[in-house]
Scaffold this motif. Structure first.
Motif, short mmCIF file in Angstrom:
data_model
loop_
_atom_site.label_atom_id
_atom_site.label_comp_id
_atom_site.label_asym_id
_atom_site.label_seq_id
_atom_site.Cartn_x
_atom_site.Cartn_y
_atom_site.Cartn_z
N ASN B 119 53.35 56.96 6.03
CA ASN B 119 52.46 56.05 5.38
C ASN B 119 52.64 54.51 5.53
N LEU B 120 53.76 54.20 5.69
CA LEU B 120 54.37 52.91 5.83
C LEU B 120 53.64 52.21 6.98
N ARG B 121 53.14 53.35 7.96
CA ARG B 121 52.85 52.84 9.45
C ARG B 121 51.35 52.27 9.27
N TYR B 122 50.71 52.13 7.94
CA TYR B 122 49.62 51.53 7.54
C TYR B 122 49.57 50.19 7.54
N PHE B 123 50.95 49.67 7.10
CA PHE B 123 50.99 48.38 7.25
C PHE B 123 50.84 47.48 8.54
N GLY B 124 50.85 48.29 9.56
CA GLY B 124 50.59 47.90 10.90
C GLY B 124 49.34 47.79 11.23
N TRP B 139 57.38 56.05 14.31
CA TRP B 139 56.18 55.03 14.00
C TRP B 139 56.80 53.63 14.43
N ARG B 140 55.99 52.90 15.33
CA ARG B 140 56.59 51.50 15.46
C ARG B 140 55.45 50.54 15.01
N VAL B 141 56.01 49.98 13.96
CA VAL B 141 55.20 48.92 13.18
C VAL B 141 55.39 47.55 13.50
N PRO B 142 54.47 46.95 13.96
CA PRO B 142 54.79 45.47 14.16
C PRO B 142 55.14 44.85 13.10
N VAL B 143 55.99 43.78 13.14
CA VAL B 143 56.38 43.16 11.93
C VAL B 143 56.80 41.85 12.58
N MET B 144 57.01 40.68 11.82
CA MET B 144 57.31 39.33 12.27
C MET B 144 58.46 39.15 12.98
N ASP B 145 59.65 39.94 12.80
CA ASP B 145 60.67 39.78 13.51
C ASP B 145 60.79 40.73 14.65
N GLY B 146 59.87 41.33 14.99
CA GLY B 146 59.67 42.22 16.18
C GLY B 146 58.94 43.55 15.85
N GLU B 147 59.85 44.78 15.64
CA GLU B 147 59.10 45.99 15.53
C GLU B 147 59.91 46.64 14.39
N PHE B 148 59.36 47.19 13.43
CA PHE B 148 59.93 48.28 12.52
C PHE B 148 59.81 49.67 13.12
N LEU B 149 60.94 50.07 13.36
CA LEU B 149 60.97 51.55 13.72
C LEU B 149 61.22 52.42 12.70
N THR B 150 60.44 53.56 12.45
CA THR B 150 60.84 54.35 11.49
C THR B 150 60.26 55.79 11.99
N GLU B 151 61.17 56.89 11.30
CA GLU B 151 60.67 58.16 11.50
C GLU B 151 59.71 58.62 10.63
N ALA B 152 58.70 59.37 10.85
CA ALA B 152 57.69 59.79 9.87
C ALA B 152 58.04 60.53 8.80
N THR B 153 59.06 61.42 9.03
CA THR B 153 59.33 62.28 7.70
C THR B 153 60.79 62.45 7.61
N THR B 154 61.43 62.74 6.79
CA THR B 154 62.72 63.19 6.42
C THR B 154 62.64 64.81 5.60
N GLY B 155 63.63 65.18 5.35
CA GLY B 155 63.84 66.53 4.59
C GLY B 155 64.23 66.34 3.21
N GLN B 156 63.28 67.35 2.38
CA GLN B 156 63.84 67.26 1.11
C GLN B 156 64.33 68.68 0.97
N VAL B 157 65.64 68.78 0.18
CA VAL B 157 66.33 70.00 -0.31
C VAL B 157 66.68 70.17 -1.57
N ASP B 158 66.98 71.40 -2.13
CA ASP B 158 67.30 71.61 -3.28
C ASP B 158 68.79 71.02 -3.52
#
Lengths: 270, 298
Positions: B119-124, B139-158
Motif C-alpha cells: 500500500n506504500l506504493r500509492y505514495f508514487g 514496487w518501485r516508488v519514485p522518491v526524491m533521492d531516486g527510487e524506493f524499492l519495496t517488496e509488496a508483502t512479508t510473512g506473518q507467523v505465530d
C-alpha cells in the motif's frame, strides 16, 4: 521411464496442427492409443503413427525429433511437463501454455509463446514475429513465465504483453514492446524501429542504445535497485543473461509511449 | 541450583502467543540501514502502550540481502495479526520509505502474507512501477533521492512473546553490567529480539494497580527501595533488579536466548555482585508458554 518420442517420418507439404500432442492431453494414454490419434494436416486428417514413429512412454516428457517449421501449435495450452523439439518449430509454439517447459533446438515461427501464462520457453535459434504477443483481436499477450531466445526475434515482440520476461540474446525486430501493458523485455542485441510503440507500462531493458521515437522522454541517468534482483533471477538460466559480467544497475531511463499512457520505460545500459 | 555463586530460582517465566514478522532494510551504507531500522523499531518496547514490540535482530552483510547492499533485519511482534499489519505498514511508511537510499524486503517467505510495501506504493501517485521477479512482487516508488524499492508483502507467523529473566545484584552498576553482558551474547541468537531500551527493563510490572485506570503498575515485590514496606521477594543485600524480556519466533528460540543470557550473567558470578536469577510470571494461569529457569540451565 523414457521420454515419449515422436520422430517425424517425412515432411508433409501442408502445415500440421500438433495441438493434440500436448502432455496433459496424452496423460494416461497407451502408445497405441496415441498412435491412433489424428492430426489436422492441411485439409486432411492423418493418424499420428502415419506421420511419426513413436517410442518411449513418458507422456509428461515429450521429444519431437526431425521437427521442421510446419509443425504448428506444439505444446499448445501445456499445463505441465516438458517438450523438447529437435529442429525447428512452426507457428504458435506454446500458445496459451499454463506451465511446464519447452525447449527448441532450432528456430520457432510466429506467435511463439503467445498468450503464455506461466512456465519456461527456450529457443536456441531465432523466433518469428509476435513472440509473447496476443492473437489478433485479443487484448492480452503473455501473462507470465519466461521466454529465452538465444538468437534473434522478429517484429512485435511482446505485443500486448501483460506480465513475465522475454529475454533475447540477439536482436529484436521493429515494434518491440508494442502496446505492452506490463512485464519485462530484455534485449542484448539491437532493436529495430518504433521501439515501445503505444507502450502503456512495462520495461524494455537494453544493452545497446536504441533508435527512440519522439514520444519517449529522457528521464536521466539512474542507479536502480531492482536491477540486481532482476539479474539475480536470471542466474539459473543457461544463457548470457546469467553472466554477471554483463549485468548492470546504471541506466539511462526513457519514459513512454507518451502518445499512450506513457508509464512504460526504456532502460539503456550506460 | 547455584551457578558460579548465583542462585537460580525454582520458578518460571510465563509467555504468551503473539504474531510476528520480519523485514529486511537495506541502504547504501550500513549506517543508513541501521538509522532506518532504529527508527522503525523505536517506541516499540511493550504492547501495553506501543501497539507492538519491535527490535533489531541483526546486521546483514551484502551477500545476505536481496539487493546486495548492507542491511539490517528487524522483527515486529503484536498480539494479533491485524494490529501487526497496521504497525508494520505505519512504521515502514514513516521510517523506511522516508530514509535516504533505503529499500525494504520481506524477511519471512512463508506464513500468512501481510502488506509490506503493497500500500506504500500509492505514495508514487500513479508513477509507481510493479515488478514480479521469481514469484515475488516488488514496487518501485519514485522518491526524491531516486527510487524506493519495496517488496509488496512479508510473512506473518505465530510466535511467542514475553520470555524473561530477572537479574538480582548487590548494586545498580553490577546489575547493568551483567545485563549488558547477557544482551551482547543474546543478540547472536537468531529469531529473537529484546525489545526494551538496550534490551534491558528496569521497570518490571505486575498486573493491576491501586489506580483503577491502570492495568499494570510497578513490580513492588522486586523494588529494592520497598523492601521494608511490601511483601518483598528480595533479600537484604539486593540493591538493584533488572529484567531482560525476549520475544521469539518459537519457544525453542527463547529457550536458547535465555540459556546463553543467564549463562553470561552467571559467568560474572557472585564475585561481581550477582546474587540471583529469577523470572516473572502470573502463576501460570495466563500464558501457555512456561520457561522454567532450572530446566533451561540444567
Amino acid at each position: 521411464m523414457s521420454a515419449l518420442t515422436f520422430t517425424l517420418r517425412h515432411r508433409p507439404e501442408q502445415r500440421v496442427d500438433m495441438s493434440p500432442l500436448s502432455c496433459h492431453l496424452l496423460q494416461g494414454l497407451e502408445p497405441s492409443e496415441i498412435g491412433a490419434l489424428t492430426l489436422q494436416v492441411g485439409k486432411a486428417k492423418v493418424r499420428v503413427d502415419d506421420l511419426f514413429t513413436l517410442s518411449g512412454f513418458d507422456t509428461q516428457n515429450i521429444i519431437i525429433k526431425n521437427s521442421f517449421a510446419k509443425l504448428d501449435y506444439i505444446a499448445k495450452d501445456l499445463e505441465a511437463g516438458s517438450v523438447r523439439v529437435e529442429g525447428d518449430a512452426g507457428a504458435y509454439l506454446g500458445l496459451g501454455m499454463k506451465n511446464g517447459e519447452i525447449r527448441v533446438s532450432g528456430n520457432s515461427g510466429i506467435f511463439t509463446a503467445a498468450e503464455m501464462k506461466k512456465g519456461f520457453v527456450l529457443i536456441e535459434g531465432n523466433a518469428g514475429d509476435f513472440v509473447g504477443g496476443a492473437l489478433p483481436g485479443n487484448k492480452m499477450g503473455m501473462k507470465g513465465g519466461t521466454v529465452l531466445i538465444k538468437g534473434n526475434a522478429g517484429e512485435r515482440v511482446g505485443d500486448h504483453m501483460r506480465r513475465g520476461n522475454i529475454l533475447i540474446e540477439g536482436n529484436a525486430g521493429d515494434y518491440c514492446g508494442s502496446r505492452m501493458t506490463a512485464g519485462t523485455i530484455a534485449v542484448m542485441g539491437h532493436t529495430g524501429k518504433f521501439l515501445g510503440y503505444a507502450m502503456r507500462r512495462g520495461t524494455l531493458l537494453l544493452w545497446q542504445a536504441p533508435q527512440l521515437m519522439a514520444t519517449f522522454n529522457d528521464c536521466g541517468a539512474h542507479t536502480l535497485a531492482f536491477l540486481p534482483i532482476l539479474f539475480n533471477s536470471f542466474k539459473k538460466l543457461d544463457s548470457r543473461f546469467a553472466d554477471s559480467g554483463l549485468h548492470f544497475n546504471r541506466v539511462q531511463r526513457f519514459a513512454g509511449d507518451m502518445s499512450d499512457m506513457g508509464r512504460g520505460e526504456v532502460l539503456v545500459k550506460i | 541450583m547455584i551457578i558460579n555463586g548465583v542462585s537460580i530460582d525454582a520458578t518460571f517465566a510465563e509467555a504468551f502467543p503473539m504474531k510476528a514478522t520480519r523485514a529486511i532494510i537495506t541502504a547504501q551504507h550500513e549506517k543508513w540501514a541501521m538509522i532506518s531500522a532504529q527508527a522503525m523499531t523505536g517506541f516499540a518496547t511493550s504492547v501495553i502502550a506501543c501497539g507492538c514490540e519491535a527490535g533489531i535482530e541483526r546486521v546483514l552483510s551484502p551477500d545476505e540481502t536481496p539487493d546486495g547492499r548492507p542491511g539490517v533485519a528487524i522483527m515486529i511482534f503484536a498480539m494479533g495479526g491485524k494490529g501487526l499489519a497496521k504497525q508494520l505498514e505505519t512504521r515502514a511508511g514513516q521510517c523506511v520509505l522516508t530514509s535516504p537510499t533505503s529499500a525494504l524486503f520481506a524477511g519471512i517467505d512463508g506464513g500468512t502474507r501481510i502488506a509490506l510495501g503493497k500500500n506504500l506504493r500509492y505514495f508514487g501517485d500513479g508513477f509507481q512501477v510493479s515488478k514480479l521477479i521469481d514469484g515475488k512482487r516488488y514496487w518501485r516508488v519514485p522518491v526524491m533521492d531516486g527510487e524506493f524499492l519495496t517488496e509488496a508483502t512479508t510473512g506473518q507467523v505465530d510466535a511467542v512473546g514475553g520470555g524473561n529473566f530477572l537479574v538480582l545484584a548487590e548494586s545498580q552498576p553490577q546489575a547493568l553490567a551483567a545485563c549488558e553482558a547477557a544482551i551482547d551474547v543474546m543478540r547472536t541468537v537468531p529469531n529473537v529480539i529484546m525489545p526494551f531500551p538496550g534490551g534491558v527493563v528496569r521497570s518490571g510490572s505486575k498486573v493491576g494497580s491501586k489506580y483503577k485506570s491502570l492495568g499494570a503498575s510497578t513490580n513492588d515485590a522486586f523494588c529494592p527501595t520497598l523492601k521494608g514496606m511490601t511483601a518483598t521477594e528480595l533479600s537484604p543485600e539486593i540493591e538493584s533488579v533488572m529484567e531482560i524480556v525476549i520475544d521469539g519466533l518459537s519457544k525453542a528460540d527463547i529457550d536458547k536466548a535465555m540459556r546463553v543470557g543467564i549463562q553470561a550473567v552467571c559467568d560474572l558470578g557472585a564475585a561481581n555482585g550477582i546474587k540471583r536469577i529469577s523470572a516473572g510470571n502470573y502463576g501460570g494461569k495466563l500464558g501457555p508458554f512456561h520457561f522454567h529457569l532450572q530446566e533451561i540451565m540444567a
